[in-house]
Design an enzyme around this catalytic site. Sequence first.
Site: not given
Length: 201
Positions: A60, A76-78, A113
């Site tokens: 991203k 960010s990633d979750q 992340g």
Amino acid sequence: MHTPTTTATKSLILASTSPYRRELLGRLGMPFDTCKPGVDEARLPHEPAEAMVRRLAREKARAVARLHPSSWIIGSDQCAVLDQQVLGKPGNHERAFEQLKAASGRTVVFHTGLCLMRLDAGFERTLEVPFTVRFRSLRDEEIHRYLEREKPYDCAGSFKSEGLGIALFDAMHGTDPTALIGLPLIALCGLLREAGIDPLA
């Protein structure tokens, strides 16, 4: 309250259009823009959850950094994991009920992340922040009442910990409670300081 623009003209850009991440980053009081990264968020075959969120946070950030190489980009990633199964965003009441019913009386681990990147400076840092939630034993009617009141259908795990979702828990464990909402601010402040950006300046 800080309201970011979306024209990507400032030096700090959030590679996300999530209202939750936007609100979290706004807490730091720093000017920033938002930009949709347009990244395929599908999990790779046999990819561990921790590796997936790091990869997607980095992808991203890179997608937006290619458009704005002189800006600092936050990606960010979750995901939520129960018994090695990744729980995605439910999308509707029925799937949200199934997720919370499965989590009742059990522990769910959230992996978030985070990536901070600036292409023209050759700077890239990526990490993962875990956070654990222990759910109470929930009755079906409790789950339905909660979902009808908060409608967390766009949230991994089917709850909003910053809202009424806190009533679903027995305990929470982790170093950064903002990671549970989707953007670990303690870790982000550390990366910003490493990059020479002082959030308190």
